[in-house]
Design a protein around this motif. Structure first.
Motif, PDB file in Angstrom:
ATOM      1  N   ASN A  45       0.867  -1.166   0.000  1.00  0.00           N
ATOM      2  CA  ASN A  45       0.000   0.000   0.000  1.00  0.00           C
ATOM      3  C   ASN A  45       0.915   1.231   0.000  1.00  0.00           C
ATOM      4  O   ASN A  45       1.751   1.389   0.885  1.00  0.00           O
ATOM      5  CB  ASN A  45      -0.875  -0.030   1.255  1.00  0.00           C
ATOM      6  N   ALA A  46       0.774   2.086  -1.011  1.00  0.00           N
ATOM      7  CA  ALA A  46       1.720   3.191  -1.167  1.00  0.00           C
ATOM      8  C   ALA A  46       1.625   4.214  -0.046  1.00  0.00           C
ATOM      9  O   ALA A  46       2.616   4.881   0.275  1.00  0.00           O
ATOM     10  CB  ALA A  46       1.494   3.874  -2.518  1.00  0.00           C
ATOM     11  N   ALA A  47       0.463   4.347   0.563  1.00  0.00           N
ATOM     12  CA  ALA A  47       0.297   5.355   1.611  1.00  0.00           C
ATOM     13  C   ALA A  47       0.869   4.893   2.940  1.00  0.00           C
ATOM     14  O   ALA A  47       1.631   5.621   3.593  1.00  0.00           O
ATOM     15  CB  ALA A  47      -1.185   5.704   1.762  1.00  0.00           C
ATOM     16  N   GLU A  48       0.529   3.679   3.350  1.00  0.00           N
ATOM     17  CA  GLU A  48       0.946   3.190   4.668  1.00  0.00           C
ATOM     18  C   GLU A  48       2.150   2.266   4.612  1.00  0.00           C
ATOM     19  O   GLU A  48       2.724   1.928   5.652  1.00  0.00           O
ATOM     20  CB  GLU A  48      -0.230   2.463   5.335  1.00  0.00           C
ATOM     21  N   LEU A  49       2.515   1.819   3.412  1.00  0.00           N
ATOM     22  CA  LEU A  49       3.669   0.940   3.184  1.00  0.00           C
ATOM     23  C   LEU A  49       3.489  -0.457   3.782  1.00  0.00           C
ATOM     24  O   LEU A  49       4.465  -1.175   3.982  1.00  0.00           O
ATOM     25  CB  LEU A  49       4.959   1.581   3.728  1.00  0.00           C
ATOM     26  N   CYS A  50       2.239  -0.846   4.057  1.00  0.00           N
ATOM     27  CA  CYS A  50       1.978  -2.198   4.538  1.00  0.00           C
ATOM     28  C   CYS A  50       1.911  -3.160   3.359  1.00  0.00           C
ATOM     29  O   CYS A  50       1.493  -2.793   2.261  1.00  0.00           O
ATOM     30  CB  CYS A  50       0.662  -2.237   5.318  1.00  0.00           C
ATOM     31  N   ALA A  51       2.306  -4.406   3.592  1.00  0.00           N
ATOM     32  CA  ALA A  51       2.353  -5.401   2.522  1.00  0.00           C
ATOM     33  C   ALA A  51       1.003  -6.060   2.313  1.00  0.00           C
ATOM     34  O   ALA A  51       0.242  -6.281   3.269  1.00  0.00           O
ATOM     35  CB  ALA A  51       3.397  -6.462   2.849  1.00  0.00           C
ATOM     36  N   TYR A  52       0.715  -6.382   1.067  1.00  0.00           N
ATOM     37  CA  TYR A  52      -0.459  -7.193   0.756  1.00  0.00           C
ATOM     38  C   TYR A  52      -0.220  -8.621   1.243  1.00  0.00           C
ATOM     39  O   TYR A  52       0.919  -9.088   1.294  1.00  0.00           O
ATOM     40  CB  TYR A  52      -0.721  -7.191  -0.744  1.00  0.00           C
ATOM     41  N   ARG A  53      -1.288  -9.294   1.585  1.00  0.00           N
ATOM     42  CA  ARG A  53      -1.190 -10.661   2.099  1.00  0.00           C
ATOM     43  C   ARG A  53      -0.885 -11.652   0.981  1.00  0.00           C
ATOM     44  O   ARG A  53      -1.231 -11.427  -0.177  1.00  0.00           O
ATOM     45  CB  ARG A  53      -2.493 -11.064   2.794  1.00  0.00           C
ATOM     46  N   LEU A  54      -0.259 -12.756   1.365  1.00  0.00           N
ATOM     47  CA  LEU A  54       0.019 -13.863   0.454  1.00  0.00           C
ATOM     48  C   LEU A  54      -0.273 -15.153   1.196  1.00  0.00           C
ATOM     49  O   LEU A  54       0.114 -15.292   2.368  1.00  0.00           O
ATOM     50  CB  LEU A  54       1.489 -13.832   0.008  1.00  0.00           C
ATOM     51  N   ASP A  55      -0.969 -16.066   0.565  1.00  0.00           N
ATOM     52  CA  ASP A  55      -1.290 -17.352   1.181  1.00  0.00           C
ATOM     53  C   ASP A  55      -0.031 -17.985   1.766  1.00  0.00           C
ATOM     54  O   ASP A  55       1.021 -18.012   1.116  1.00  0.00           O
ATOM     55  CB  ASP A  55      -1.909 -18.274   0.126  1.00  0.00           C
ATOM     56  N   GLU A  56      -0.142 -18.486   2.986  1.00  0.00           N
ATOM     57  CA  GLU A  56       1.012 -19.084   3.661  1.00  0.00           C
ATOM     58  C   GLU A  56       1.667 -20.193   2.836  1.00  0.00           C
ATOM     59  O   GLU A  56       2.868 -20.421   2.940  1.00  0.00           O
ATOM     60  CB  GLU A  56       0.588 -19.642   5.024  1.00  0.00           C
ATOM     61  N   ALA A  57       0.889 -20.871   2.023  1.00  0.00           N
ATOM     62  CA  ALA A  57       1.434 -21.955   1.206  1.00  0.00           C
ATOM     63  C   ALA A  57       2.462 -21.444   0.210  1.00  0.00           C
ATOM     64  O   ALA A  57       3.319 -22.215  -0.260  1.00  0.00           O
ATOM     65  CB  ALA A  57       0.310 -22.677   0.461  1.00  0.00           C
ATOM     66  N   TYR A  58       2.390 -20.156  -0.114  1.00  0.00           N
ATOM     67  CA  TYR A  58       3.293 -19.586  -1.111  1.00  0.00           C
ATOM     68  C   TYR A  58       4.347 -18.669  -0.502  1.00  0.00           C
ATOM     69  O   TYR A  58       5.184 -18.122  -1.229  1.00  0.00           O
ATOM     70  CB  TYR A  58       2.489 -18.802  -2.157  1.00  0.00           C
ATOM     71  N   ARG A  59       4.298 -18.475   0.811  1.00  0.00           N
ATOM     72  CA  ARG A  59       5.268 -17.604   1.467  1.00  0.00           C
ATOM     73  C   ARG A  59       6.635 -18.260   1.513  1.00  0.00           C
ATOM     74  O   ARG A  59       6.763 -19.474   1.685  1.00  0.00           O
ATOM     75  CB  ARG A  59       4.825 -17.306   2.903  1.00  0.00           C
ATOM     76  N   MET A  60       7.668 -17.464   1.369  1.00  0.00           N
ATOM     77  CA  MET A  60       9.019 -17.988   1.512  1.00  0.00           C
ATOM     78  C   MET A  60       9.326 -18.159   2.993  1.00  0.00           C
ATOM     79  O   MET A  60       8.815 -17.420   3.833  1.00  0.00           O
ATOM     80  CB  MET A  60      10.036 -17.024   0.894  1.00  0.00           C
TER      81      MET A  60
END
Length: 487
Positions: A165-180
């Motif tokens: 999110n460009a305003a707050e710099l928080c990351a979009y979620r990603l399914d845990e199955a695909y997280r590194m």
């Protein structure tokens, strides 16, 4: 260069209409629900949307990322043509598409979904699919291959395609199955080297002993996977770490703990040296090792190893997600701010630092965290914000460090009574001078002059020794401002 399939869709209204309905890839919908950017800084172009408010983005001119309107984002393909093939041949209305299915199973799942779609909203589905595939020149590869490509793309979302999110710099979620898993990523080289070492492969010992980063990975891998036969190897690595005695000491202690756990008398001299005398005999070695076990590696251990391995993108993802999950925890926020600053993520470091500053309940704490905020704001080029942070620091210690010191939020306190005689005064002066130079370089003359006046007021108050260490920097700043006056 524009993707040829995307260009074709934009130039062929008939094909674009089918892509939009029923396949929900509408090139007329290119406005996302909020401003976003990639954490990596790579180019990001919205190219289509769906009827749920989600958006398809072209990343770096090639890969396709999908972001929902609810804050989820995943890489779906390595090209627009691949993304369209997936959306057309493995459409979202087909349930039960899983990695465990073979070709026959996938076809059955698609057939079942298609049958429902024809009945509910797309009676011409077969003709529309055929027309779009032919018109875009898309292949008809096996569904198992197409599904595998989709899964592979999703697992490569991180680290290069983390959406913010460009305003707050928080990351979009990603399914845990695909997280590194950063731990597994950074332990990979160490685990591979440890296998070679245990096998006694030629050159493996020399390679590990010569490379401090690989050696760190080997030691961490050995910590995670203990083997009774590792003692000779661990002794050699400990001896190498003890001999190095550089700025880093954590790996030396890890190696010492691994060796100490064996409780051998013959290792006591080396352990005494490596632990600065904390180990004096075999019994104390075992006890000390047990104490170290209670303080095993944490997330910052893997972040630092990633940084040392050059995996800055992986470290960035881990730190941003950690920051997103951190509440009003001053110690954690401070660690995150410094770690983010250490990898050059100044905007995220400023986010952590702002939150940390808001938690300070003493004048000293506010002054310290405000000048730290000024530093990271300056480093990311936000000089006005840096000036604002320095103003908050000055307010914490009082006007020019004079009467009213510590009368900011929470009222007067004694935590800054002698600020000018401590390191706080020197650090505060240093940040003012650095901001002066940055303002001059960026052409912000008025900011440079104003900040120089504040810097001189602080320099007049701090201890002579502190002012002396800043003399070269102070001279540079004064000459820089003098040059502005002469311009």
């Amino acid at each position: 260069m524009t993707d040829p399939v995307l260009e074709l869709l934009r130039s062929r209204p008939d094909l674009a209409e089918i892509a939009a309905f029923p396949f929900d890839f509408d090139v007329e919908r290119t406005r996302h629900v909020e401003e976003v950017s990639l954490a990596s800084g790579a180019a990001l172009e919205p190219i289509a949307g769906d009827d749920s408010g989600g958006t398809y983005f072209l990343c770096g001119g090639t890969s396709v990322l999908y972001a929902s309107s609810e804050g989820d984002a995943v890489l779906i393909a390595d090209s627009v043509s691949e993304a369209l093939e997936m959306l057309v041949r493995l459409p979202g209305w087909c349930e039960g598409l899983t990695a465990g299915l073979d070709e026959e199973g996938l076809r059955a799942a698609v057939a079942a979904g298609d049958a429902a779609a024809r009945e509910e909203f797309a009676p011409e589905l077969d003709a529309q699919r055929a027309a779009l595939l032919a018109g875009l020149g898309l292949p008809e590869r096996p569904l198992t291959e197409l599904f595998a490509l989709s899964e592979s793309a999703a697992r490569r979302t991180e680290p290069d395609h983390l959406l913010l999110n460009a305003a707050e710099l928080c990351a979009y979620r990603l399914d845990e199955a695909y997280r590194m898993c950063l731990r597994d990523v950074v332990l990979g080289p160490g685990r591979a080297a440890l296998v070679r070492l245990r096998r006694g492969e030629a050159g493996a010992r020399e390679e590990a002993e010569a490379d401090p980063v690989l050696r760190a990975g080997v030691l961490r891998a050995a910590w995670e996977d203990r083997d009774e036969g590792d003692l000779p190897l661990l002794r050699a690595l400990l001896a190498r770490e003890d001999a190095a005695r550089g700025a880093r000491h954590e790996e030396r202690l890890v190696a010492a703990a691994l060796v100490a756990a064996y409780g051998r008398d013959e290792d006591v001299p080396l352990l005494r040296s490596a632990t600065s005398g904390r180990v004096t005999d075999a019994g104390s070695a075992v006890e000390w090792a047990r104490g170290r076990e209670e303080h095993g590696p944490d997330a910052f251990t893997w972040v630092e190893l990633a940084r040392r391995q050059g995996l800055v993108g992986h470290a960035r993802v881990e730190l941003i997600r950690l920051l997103d999950d951190t509440g009003p925890d001053a110690e954690r926020l401070r660690a995150l701010s410094r770690a983010l600053e250490g990898i050059g993520e100044y905007a995220q470091a400023a986010r952590a630092q702002v939150n940390l500053l808001s938690l300070q309940d003493t004048a000293h704490g506010r002054a310290v965290e405000a000048y730290a905020l000024a530093r990271v704001e300056r480093l990311r080029g936000e000089l006005g914000f840096a000036a604002g942070a320095l103003e908050r620091a000055r307010q914490a210690v009082g006007p020019a460090g004079g009467e009213g010191a510590g009368r900011g939020r929470g009222g007067p306190d004694e935590s800054v009574a002698q600020w000018h005689r401590r390191g706080l005064g020197r650090h505060l002066a240093e940040q003012h001078l650095e901001l002066v130079l940055a303002a001059v370089e960026s052409g912000e003359a008025e900011l440079a002059r104003t900040t120089m006046r504040h810097a001189e007021a602080v320099l007049e108050r701090i201890a002579a020794k502190g002012a002396g260490t800043l003399a070269p920097l102070s001279s540079r700043a004064r000459w820089a401002v003098a040059g502005l006056r002469g311009a």
